[in-house]
Design a protein around this motif. Structure first.
Motif, PDB file in Angstrom:
ATOM      1  N   GLU A 290     -17.511  -8.317  -9.971  1.00 30.98           N
ATOM      2  CA  GLU A 290     -18.965  -8.898 -10.184  1.00 30.98           C
ATOM      3  C   GLU A 290     -19.869  -8.059  -9.705  1.00 30.98           C
ATOM      4  OE1 GLU A 290     -19.182 -12.873  -8.356  1.00 30.98           O
ATOM      5  OE2 GLU A 290     -17.799 -13.522  -9.790  1.00 30.98           O
ATOM      6  N   ASP A 291     -19.557  -7.449  -8.339  1.00 27.08           N
ATOM      7  CA  ASP A 291     -20.453  -6.484  -7.854  1.00 27.08           C
ATOM      8  C   ASP A 291     -20.701  -5.289  -8.802  1.00 27.08           C
ATOM      9  OD1 ASP A 291     -20.729  -8.077  -5.897  1.00 27.08           O
ATOM     10  OD2 ASP A 291     -19.318  -6.727  -4.488  1.00 27.08           O
ATOM     11  N   TYR A 292     -19.523  -4.765  -9.293  1.00 28.17           N
ATOM     12  CA  TYR A 292     -19.555  -3.882 -10.163  1.00 28.17           C
ATOM     13  C   TYR A 292     -20.458  -3.765 -11.460  1.00 28.17           C
ATOM     14  CZ  TYR A 292     -17.963  -0.280 -13.950  1.00 28.17           C
ATOM     15  OH  TYR A 292     -17.497   0.504 -14.787  1.00 28.17           O
ATOM     16  N   GLU A 293     -20.352  -5.038 -12.107  1.00 30.57           N
ATOM     17  CA  GLU A 293     -21.300  -5.296 -13.243  1.00 30.57           C
ATOM     18  C   GLU A 293     -22.540  -5.539 -12.885  1.00 30.57           C
ATOM     19  OE1 GLU A 293     -20.512  -5.649 -16.329  1.00 30.57           O
ATOM     20  OE2 GLU A 293     -18.158  -5.540 -15.994  1.00 30.57           O
ATOM     21  N   ASN A 294     -23.094  -6.071 -11.689  1.00 33.88           N
ATOM     22  CA  ASN A 294     -24.090  -5.990 -11.283  1.00 33.88           C
ATOM     23  C   ASN A 294     -24.748  -4.625 -11.203  1.00 33.88           C
ATOM     24  OD1 ASN A 294     -24.306  -8.786 -11.258  1.00 33.88           O
ATOM     25  ND2 ASN A 294     -23.940  -8.978  -9.122  1.00 33.88           N
ATOM     26  N   LEU A 295     -24.124  -3.798 -10.516  1.00 33.17           N
ATOM     27  CA  LEU A 295     -24.497  -2.388 -10.154  1.00 33.17           C
ATOM     28  C   LEU A 295     -24.845  -1.509 -11.455  1.00 33.17           C
ATOM     29  CD1 LEU A 295     -22.540  -1.104  -6.960  1.00 33.17           C
ATOM     30  CD2 LEU A 295     -24.888  -1.668  -7.100  1.00 33.17           C
ATOM     31  N   LYS A 296     -23.880  -1.836 -12.481  1.00 35.95           N
ATOM     32  CA  LYS A 296     -23.970  -1.138 -13.565  1.00 35.95           C
ATOM     33  C   LYS A 296     -25.156  -1.776 -14.343  1.00 35.95           C
ATOM     34  CE  LYS A 296     -21.401   1.481 -16.566  1.00 35.95           C
ATOM     35  NZ  LYS A 296     -21.154   2.715 -16.062  1.00 35.95           N
ATOM     36  N   ASN A 297     -25.519  -2.979 -14.322  1.00 34.09           N
ATOM     37  CA  ASN A 297     -26.585  -3.240 -15.143  1.00 34.09           C
ATOM     38  C   ASN A 297     -27.913  -2.669 -14.476  1.00 34.09           C
ATOM     39  OD1 ASN A 297     -25.198  -5.080 -17.037  1.00 34.09           O
ATOM     40  ND2 ASN A 297     -25.374  -6.861 -15.739  1.00 34.09           N
ATOM     41  N   GLN A 298     -28.207  -2.653 -13.267  1.00 35.17           N
ATOM     42  CA  GLN A 298     -28.905  -2.016 -12.519  1.00 35.17           C
ATOM     43  C   GLN A 298     -29.177  -0.488 -13.081  1.00 35.17           C
ATOM     44  OE1 GLN A 298     -28.521  -3.888  -8.731  1.00 35.17           O
ATOM     45  NE2 GLN A 298     -30.232  -2.654  -7.926  1.00 35.17           N
ATOM     46  N   TYR A 299     -28.209   0.036 -13.038  1.00 31.56           N
ATOM     47  CA  TYR A 299     -27.943   1.435 -13.297  1.00 31.56           C
ATOM     48  C   TYR A 299     -28.607   1.664 -14.743  1.00 31.56           C
ATOM     49  CZ  TYR A 299     -26.061   6.127 -14.136  1.00 31.56           C
ATOM     50  OH  TYR A 299     -26.139   7.378 -14.377  1.00 31.56           O
TER      51      TYR A 299
ATOM     52  N   PHE B 163     -29.006   8.016  -8.521  1.00 30.15           N
ATOM     53  CA  PHE B 163     -27.884   8.657  -7.681  1.00 30.15           C
ATOM     54  C   PHE B 163     -27.140   7.679  -6.973  1.00 30.15           C
ATOM     55  CE2 PHE B 163     -26.863  10.915  -4.004  1.00 30.15           C
ATOM     56  CZ  PHE B 163     -25.889  11.943  -4.531  1.00 30.15           C
ATOM     57  N   LEU B 164     -28.023   6.978  -6.021  1.00 30.61           N
ATOM     58  CA  LEU B 164     -27.426   5.859  -5.318  1.00 30.61           C
ATOM     59  C   LEU B 164     -26.546   4.858  -5.944  1.00 30.61           C
ATOM     60  CD1 LEU B 164     -30.108   5.018  -2.429  1.00 30.61           C
ATOM     61  CD2 LEU B 164     -28.162   6.236  -2.225  1.00 30.61           C
ATOM     62  N   LEU B 165     -27.105   4.277  -7.016  1.00 29.75           N
ATOM     63  CA  LEU B 165     -26.266   3.408  -7.782  1.00 29.75           C
ATOM     64  C   LEU B 165     -25.039   3.916  -8.107  1.00 29.75           C
ATOM     65  CD1 LEU B 165     -29.118   1.806  -9.744  1.00 29.75           C
ATOM     66  CD2 LEU B 165     -27.672   0.700  -8.057  1.00 29.75           C
ATOM     67  N   GLU B 166     -25.041   5.244  -8.715  1.00 34.04           N
ATOM     68  CA  GLU B 166     -23.766   5.815  -9.272  1.00 34.04           C
ATOM     69  C   GLU B 166     -22.905   5.936  -8.010  1.00 34.04           C
ATOM     70  OE1 GLU B 166     -24.737   9.462 -11.333  1.00 34.04           O
ATOM     71  OE2 GLU B 166     -22.763   9.776 -11.754  1.00 34.04           O
ATOM     72  N   ARG B 167     -23.311   6.313  -6.769  1.00 30.30           N
ATOM     73  CA  ARG B 167     -22.556   6.340  -5.624  1.00 30.30           C
ATOM     74  C   ARG B 167     -21.684   5.111  -5.384  1.00 30.30           C
ATOM     75  NH1 ARG B 167     -24.479   8.387   0.156  1.00 30.30           N
ATOM     76  NH2 ARG B 167     -24.584   6.104   0.072  1.00 30.30           N
ATOM     77  N   ASN B 168     -22.581   4.049  -5.279  1.00 30.33           N
ATOM     78  CA  ASN B 168     -22.225   2.727  -5.072  1.00 30.33           C
ATOM     79  C   ASN B 168     -21.169   2.307  -6.097  1.00 30.33           C
ATOM     80  OD1 ASN B 168     -23.412   2.472  -2.635  1.00 30.33           O
ATOM     81  ND2 ASN B 168     -25.290   1.503  -3.340  1.00 30.33           N
ATOM     82  N   ILE B 169     -21.353   2.315  -7.262  1.00 31.32           N
ATOM     83  CA  ILE B 169     -20.372   2.152  -8.570  1.00 31.32           C
ATOM     84  C   ILE B 169     -19.096   2.973  -7.986  1.00 31.32           C
ATOM     85  CG2 ILE B 169     -19.897   2.495 -10.681  1.00 31.32           C
ATOM     86  CD1 ILE B 169     -22.955   1.978 -11.240  1.00 31.32           C
ATOM     87  N   ASN B 170     -19.182   4.282  -7.680  1.00 33.50           N
ATOM     88  CA  ASN B 170     -17.859   4.719  -7.575  1.00 33.50           C
ATOM     89  C   ASN B 170     -16.847   4.339  -6.486  1.00 33.50           C
ATOM     90  OD1 ASN B 170     -17.903   6.800  -9.563  1.00 33.50           O
ATOM     91  ND2 ASN B 170     -19.276   8.147  -8.326  1.00 33.50           N
ATOM     92  N   ILE B 171     -17.911   3.875  -5.193  1.00 31.94           N
ATOM     93  CA  ILE B 171     -17.136   3.242  -4.012  1.00 31.94           C
ATOM     94  C   ILE B 171     -16.548   2.026  -4.535  1.00 31.94           C
ATOM     95  CG2 ILE B 171     -17.622   2.162  -1.893  1.00 31.94           C
ATOM     96  CD1 ILE B 171     -19.950   4.029  -1.263  1.00 31.94           C
ATOM     97  N   ILE B 172     -16.980   1.223  -5.370  1.00 33.66           N
ATOM     98  CA  ILE B 172     -16.590  -0.113  -5.827  1.00 33.66           C
ATOM     99  C   ILE B 172     -15.366   0.310  -6.679  1.00 33.66           C
ATOM    100  CG2 ILE B 172     -17.140  -2.176  -7.360  1.00 33.66           C
ATOM    101  CD1 ILE B 172     -19.347  -2.686  -5.940  1.00 33.66           C
ATOM    102  N   ILE B 173     -15.407   1.155  -7.705  1.00 32.92           N
ATOM    103  CA  ILE B 173     -14.313   1.454  -8.465  1.00 32.92           C
ATOM    104  C   ILE B 173     -13.180   1.825  -7.483  1.00 32.92           C
ATOM    105  CG2 ILE B 173     -13.223   3.288 -10.188  1.00 32.92           C
ATOM    106  CD1 ILE B 173     -16.008   3.195 -11.394  1.00 32.92           C
ATOM    107  N   THR B 174     -13.304   2.536  -6.424  1.00 37.36           N
ATOM    108  CA  THR B 174     -11.971   3.293  -5.621  1.00 37.36           C
ATOM    109  C   THR B 174     -11.601   1.764  -4.969  1.00 37.36           C
ATOM    110  OG1 THR B 174     -13.388   5.059  -5.053  1.00 37.36           O
ATOM    111  CG2 THR B 174     -11.407   4.548  -3.562  1.00 37.36           C
TER     112      THR B 174
END
Ligand SMILES: [Zn+2]
Length: 230
Positions: A56-65, A103-114
């Motif tokens: 869910e977090d991933y989806e939200n970040l992706k939308n924001q991105y 840039f920040l969103l991308e970083r957070n997305i990568n953290i969540i993927i890990t």
């Protein structure tokens, strides 16, 4: 009197057989594995819920991105000739702000993927451990049931011997034996040992010893077993 002692001897043997099966290594291991399986199952459920909320977090970040990305695209594609000079600074700083947010969103997305990957790996390990534990549990269960089958005829034999012996014991004596045993006092009959109750080792006063000699048995005042003269 000697019959009830013989009866008790069989009763002790019976107890030992039943206990040995209850306390067997197989039974212990079965209980341990059961606990492990329940815990692992709970852990699996937690990991599954965790993975769901991470997604869910991933989806939200992706939308924001995506929203920010579109904003930047729109700003970049503006016709520069249409923009007044005094607006350029503002435009550039907006683009910069949105870029660093991206840039920040991308970083957070990568953290969540890990995190999702690790969670799935944990889930897989837990699932495999549950399968292994179940297999072991079944092995112990089979061995336990085999052990039970082995001692069942012995238990039946002792029980039938006791039934036979019951016929020769005075009913009062037998019911007293059974009621003391029902109070979890076992063995019921203990010998008089050098001035002491051999059940609880308390010293018997002389007057009670005399009573024992006259009547053949007395009830121990401390442990409530029946003391008999050897
Ligand atoms: Zn005693």
């Amino acid at each position: 009197m000697s019959n009830i002692l013989e009866y008790q001897k069989l009763d002790i043997e019976l107890n030992k057989l039943k206990k040995s099966n209850l306390n067997s290594a197989e039974k212990n291991n079965m209980n341990k594995l059961k606990g492990y399986i329940v815990d692992a199952h709970d852990k699996g459920m937690n990991l599954e819920n965790n993975a769901k909320s991470l997604l869910e977090d991933y989806e939200n970040l992706k939308n924001q991105y995506n929203i920010n990305f579109k904003k930047v695209q729109n700003l970049i594609s503006k016709d520069l000739n249409q923009i007044k000079l005094d607006e350029i600074d503002e435009l550039l700083s907006t683009i910069n702000a949105l870029s660093s947010e991206l840039f920040l969103l991308e970083r957070n997305i990568n953290i969540i993927i890990t995190k999702i990957k690790n969670s799935l790996k944990d889930f897989e390990i837990t699932k495999n451990n549950i399968i292994k534990a179940r297999t072991k549990y079944n092995e112990f269960k089979n061995s336990y049931e085999k052990g039970l089958k082995d001692i069942e005829p012995k238990i039946k034999m002792i029980e039938s011997k006791m039934k036979e012996l019951e016929k020769t014991i005075e009913p009062n004596l037998l019911s007293k034996y059974k009621s003391i045993k029902a109070d979890k006092i076992f063995p019921v009959y203990v010998s008089f040992d050098n001035g002491h109750c051999s059940g609880c080792r308390v010293e018997i006063p002389t007057a009670r010893v005399n009573k024992l000699k006259q009547e053949g048995t007395i009830v121990c005042e401390q442990c409530h077993r029946i003391i008999y003269l050897k």
